[in-house]
Design a protein around this motif. Structure first.
Motif, PDB file in Angstrom:
ATOM      1  N   TYR A  55       0.838  -1.189   0.000  1.00 20.18           N
ATOM      2  CA  TYR A  55       0.000   0.000   0.000  1.00 20.18           C
ATOM      3  C   TYR A  55       0.880   1.247   0.000  1.00 20.18           C
ATOM      4  O   TYR A  55       1.805   1.350   0.806  1.00 20.18           O
ATOM      5  N   PHE A  56       0.569   2.155  -0.887  1.00 22.22           N
ATOM      6  CA  PHE A  56       1.171   3.484  -0.907  1.00 22.22           C
ATOM      7  C   PHE A  56       0.012   4.437  -0.628  1.00 22.22           C
ATOM      8  O   PHE A  56      -0.916   4.531  -1.425  1.00 22.22           O
ATOM      9  N   MET A  57       0.064   5.136   0.511  1.00 23.37           N
ATOM     10  CA  MET A  57      -1.077   5.954   0.909  1.00 23.37           C
ATOM     11  C   MET A  57      -0.675   7.400   1.136  1.00 23.37           C
ATOM     12  O   MET A  57       0.386   7.673   1.683  1.00 23.37           O
ATOM     13  N   GLY A  58      -1.520   8.264   0.674  1.00 18.55           N
ATOM     14  CA  GLY A  58      -1.325   9.690   0.878  1.00 18.55           C
ATOM     15  C   GLY A  58      -2.660  10.312   1.226  1.00 18.55           C
ATOM     16  O   GLY A  58      -3.685   9.618   1.298  1.00 18.55           O
ATOM     17  N   PRO A  59      -2.678  11.607   1.411  1.00 19.72           N
ATOM     18  CA  PRO A  59      -3.939  12.277   1.737  1.00 19.72           C
ATOM     19  C   PRO A  59      -4.962  12.080   0.609  1.00 19.72           C
ATOM     20  O   PRO A  59      -4.698  12.414  -0.543  1.00 19.72           O
ATOM     21  N   GLY A  60      -6.080  11.477   0.931  1.00 20.20           N
ATOM     22  CA  GLY A  60      -7.165  11.345  -0.031  1.00 20.20           C
ATOM     23  C   GLY A  60      -6.985  10.274  -1.098  1.00 20.20           C
ATOM     24  O   GLY A  60      -7.781  10.210  -2.030  1.00 20.20           O
ATOM     25  N   GLU A  61      -5.953   9.441  -0.990  1.00 18.27           N
ATOM     26  CA  GLU A  61      -5.759   8.419  -2.022  1.00 18.27           C
ATOM     27  C   GLU A  61      -4.929   7.252  -1.507  1.00 18.27           C
ATOM     28  O   GLU A  61      -4.219   7.353  -0.517  1.00 18.27           O
ATOM     29  N   ARG A  62      -5.046   6.135  -2.228  1.00 20.40           N
ATOM     30  CA  ARG A  62      -4.310   4.926  -1.877  1.00 20.40           C
ATOM     31  C   ARG A  62      -4.063   4.132  -3.151  1.00 20.40           C
ATOM     32  O   ARG A  62      -4.948   3.948  -3.967  1.00 20.40           O
ATOM     33  N   ILE A  63      -2.834   3.659  -3.309  1.00 22.21           N
ATOM     34  CA  ILE A  63      -2.486   2.754  -4.398  1.00 22.21           C
ATOM     35  C   ILE A  63      -2.166   1.404  -3.768  1.00 22.21           C
ATOM     36  O   ILE A  63      -1.392   1.329  -2.816  1.00 22.21           O
ATOM     37  N   GLU A  64      -2.757   0.344  -4.302  1.00 19.41           N
ATOM     38  CA  GLU A  64      -2.514  -1.007  -3.824  1.00 19.41           C
ATOM     39  C   GLU A  64      -1.955  -1.845  -4.967  1.00 19.41           C
ATOM     40  O   GLU A  64      -2.494  -1.828  -6.063  1.00 19.41           O
ATOM     41  N   VAL A  65      -0.886  -2.564  -4.679  1.00 10.99           N
ATOM     42  CA  VAL A  65      -0.320  -3.510  -5.636  1.00 10.99           C
ATOM     43  C   VAL A  65      -0.326  -4.866  -4.951  1.00 10.99           C
ATOM     44  O   VAL A  65       0.280  -5.027  -3.885  1.00 10.99           O
ATOM     45  N   SER A  66      -1.036  -5.834  -5.548  1.00 10.24           N
ATOM     46  CA  SER A  66      -1.196  -7.145  -4.911  1.00 10.24           C
ATOM     47  C   SER A  66      -0.772  -8.280  -5.823  1.00 10.24           C
ATOM     48  O   SER A  66      -0.906  -8.188  -7.045  1.00 10.24           O
ATOM     49  N   HIS A  67      -0.292  -9.336  -5.193  1.00 11.14           N
ATOM     50  CA  HIS A  67      -0.022 -10.601  -5.877  1.00 11.14           C
ATOM     51  C   HIS A  67      -0.726 -11.695  -5.089  1.00 11.14           C
ATOM     52  O   HIS A  67      -0.552 -11.806  -3.879  1.00 11.14           O
ATOM     53  N   HIS A  68      -1.542 -12.489  -5.787  1.00 14.09           N
ATOM     54  CA  HIS A  68      -2.272 -13.589  -5.172  1.00 14.09           C
ATOM     55  C   HIS A  68      -1.770 -14.894  -5.786  1.00 14.09           C
ATOM     56  O   HIS A  68      -1.905 -15.093  -6.996  1.00 14.09           O
ATOM     57  N   ALA A  69      -1.204 -15.757  -4.978  1.00 15.62           N
ATOM     58  CA  ALA A  69      -0.810 -17.091  -5.433  1.00 15.62           C
ATOM     59  C   ALA A  69      -1.944 -18.046  -5.078  1.00 15.62           C
ATOM     60  O   ALA A  69      -2.298 -18.174  -3.906  1.00 15.62           O
ATOM     61  N   HIS A  70      -2.507 -18.699  -6.088  1.00 18.63           N
ATOM     62  CA  HIS A  70      -3.646 -19.577  -5.869  1.00 18.63           C
ATOM     63  C   HIS A  70      -3.252 -21.039  -5.729  1.00 18.63           C
ATOM     64  O   HIS A  70      -4.062 -21.854  -5.314  1.00 18.63           O
ATOM     65  N   SER A  71      -2.014 -21.361  -6.110  1.00 24.13           N
ATOM     66  CA  SER A  71      -1.581 -22.759  -6.067  1.00 24.13           C
ATOM     67  C   SER A  71      -0.075 -22.817  -5.861  1.00 24.13           C
ATOM     68  O   SER A  71       0.676 -22.019  -6.430  1.00 24.13           O
ATOM     69  N   ARG A  72       0.366 -23.789  -5.096  1.00 23.33           N
ATOM     70  CA  ARG A  72       1.809 -23.988  -4.917  1.00 23.33           C
ATOM     71  C   ARG A  72       2.456 -24.491  -6.200  1.00 23.33           C
ATOM     72  O   ARG A  72       3.670 -24.444  -6.353  1.00 23.33           O
ATOM     73  N   GLU A  73       1.648 -24.996  -7.131  1.00 23.90           N
ATOM     74  CA  GLU A  73       2.158 -25.463  -8.422  1.00 23.90           C
ATOM     75  C   GLU A  73       2.894 -24.346  -9.158  1.00 23.90           C
ATOM     76  O   GLU A  73       3.875 -24.579  -9.849  1.00 23.90           O
ATOM     77  N   THR A  74       2.440 -23.113  -8.976  1.00 25.51           N
ATOM     78  CA  THR A  74       3.096 -21.961  -9.598  1.00 25.51           C
ATOM     79  C   THR A  74       4.557 -21.881  -9.166  1.00 25.51           C
ATOM     80  O   THR A  74       5.440 -21.641  -9.988  1.00 25.51           O
ATOM     81  N   PHE A  75       4.818 -22.109  -7.885  1.00 29.57           N
ATOM     82  CA  PHE A  75       6.188 -22.049  -7.373  1.00 29.57           C
ATOM     83  C   PHE A  75       7.010 -23.224  -7.888  1.00 29.57           C
ATOM     84  O   PHE A  75       8.193 -23.076  -8.198  1.00 29.57           O
ATOM     85  N   ALA A  76       6.392 -24.389  -8.008  1.00 24.36           N
ATOM     86  CA  ALA A  76       7.091 -25.564  -8.542  1.00 24.36           C
ATOM     87  C   ALA A  76       7.490 -25.330 -10.000  1.00 24.36           C
ATOM     88  O   ALA A  76       8.603 -25.660 -10.408  1.00 24.36           O
ATOM     89  N   GLN A  77       6.596 -24.749 -10.786  1.00 23.15           N
ATOM     90  CA  GLN A  77       6.920 -24.442 -12.185  1.00 23.15           C
ATOM     91  C   GLN A  77       8.083 -23.459 -12.265  1.00 23.15           C
ATOM     92  O   GLN A  77       8.970 -23.598 -13.108  1.00 23.15           O
ATOM     93  N   GLY A  78       8.102 -22.479 -11.399  1.00 21.81           N
ATOM     94  CA  GLY A  78       9.206 -21.521 -11.371  1.00 21.81           C
ATOM     95  C   GLY A  78      10.517 -22.185 -10.992  1.00 21.81           C
ATOM     96  O   GLY A  78      11.569 -21.887 -11.559  1.00 21.81           O
ATOM     97  N   ALA A  79      10.473 -23.114 -10.040  1.00 20.01           N
ATOM     98  CA  ALA A  79      11.678 -23.839  -9.635  1.00 20.01           C
ATOM     99  C   ALA A  79      12.205 -24.688 -10.794  1.00 20.01           C
ATOM    100  O   ALA A  79      13.421 -24.763 -11.021  1.00 20.01           O
ATOM    101  N   LEU A  80      11.320 -25.311 -11.554  1.00 21.22           N
ATOM    102  CA  LEU A  80      11.744 -26.102 -12.715  1.00 21.22           C
ATOM    103  C   LEU A  80      12.368 -25.213 -13.787  1.00 21.22           C
ATOM    104  O   LEU A  80      13.397 -25.571 -14.374  1.00 21.22           O
ATOM    105  N   ARG A  81      11.773 -24.058 -14.038  1.00 23.51           N
ATOM    106  CA  ARG A  81      12.348 -23.113 -15.019  1.00 23.51           C
ATOM    107  C   ARG A  81      13.739 -22.666 -14.573  1.00 23.51           C
ATOM    108  O   ARG A  81      14.656 -22.557 -15.380  1.00 23.51           O
ATOM    109  N   ALA A  82      13.898 -22.404 -13.281  1.00 24.23           N
ATOM    110  CA  ALA A  82      15.198 -21.990 -12.759  1.00 24.23           C
ATOM    111  C   ALA A  82      16.218 -23.115 -12.907  1.00 24.23           C
ATOM    112  O   ALA A  82      17.379 -22.869 -13.258  1.00 24.23           O
ATOM    113  N   ALA A  83      15.807 -24.366 -12.679  1.00 26.39           N
ATOM    114  CA  ALA A  83      16.718 -25.506 -12.815  1.00 26.39           C
ATOM    115  C   ALA A  83      17.182 -25.667 -14.249  1.00 26.39           C
ATOM    116  O   ALA A  83      18.368 -25.920 -14.511  1.00 26.39           O
ATOM    117  N   VAL A  84      16.279 -25.513 -15.209  1.00 32.30           N
ATOM    118  CA  VAL A  84      16.647 -25.605 -16.628  1.00 32.30           C
ATOM    119  C   VAL A  84      17.633 -24.496 -16.974  1.00 32.30           C
ATOM    120  O   VAL A  84      18.643 -24.719 -17.646  1.00 32.30           O
TER     121      VAL A  84
END
Length: 117
Positions: free
Chosen positions: A71-100
């Motif tokens: 969250y970046f917040m100032g007077p009268g405003e807020r910016i939110e940047v979010s990341h939602h991981a829905h499955s641990r499979e996403t991390f496994a795929q990233g680990a495989l890409r890194a290994a290759v």
């Protein structure tokens, strides 16, 4: 700047490594050291929030894989940047890409994610 991270109720570390890495990058962008400006808890009458502070709050519950919101917040405003991981499979795929990627690199050196990107 505030960081809120949400994970399942069995996560052992708090705050998460990802939240700390986000905090370090944000602190560095401001010319700060995270250890000097980090606030991981607020309770009671604490006074006004200092300008040179990055809050990192951890929430635990259910089976949430991982959510990180900055969250970046100032007077009268807020910016939110979010990341939602829905499955641990996403991390496994990233680990495989890194290994290759790592397979043809010279041994004897410690590589990190910035090297891969």
């Amino acid at each position: 700047i505030e960081i809120v991270e949400l994970h399942h109720n069995r996560k052992k570390d708090s705050p998460s490594g990802t939240a700390l890495t986000l905090g370090e990058g944000l602190a560095q962008a401001r010319g700060w050291k995270l250890e000097d400006v980090r606030c991981s808890s607020r309770d009671g009458i604490i006074g006004a929030r200092p300008k040179a502070q990055i809050g990192i709050q951890a929430v635990r519950g259910g089976d949430v894989v991982g959510v990180h919101t900055v969250y970046f917040m100032g007077p009268g405003e807020r910016i939110e940047v979010s990341h939602h991981a829905h499955s641990r499979e996403t991390f496994a795929q990233g680990a495989l890409r890194a290994a290759v990627w790592l397979a043809d690199k010279k041994p004897g050196r410690l590589y990190g994610m910035p090297d891969m990107f």
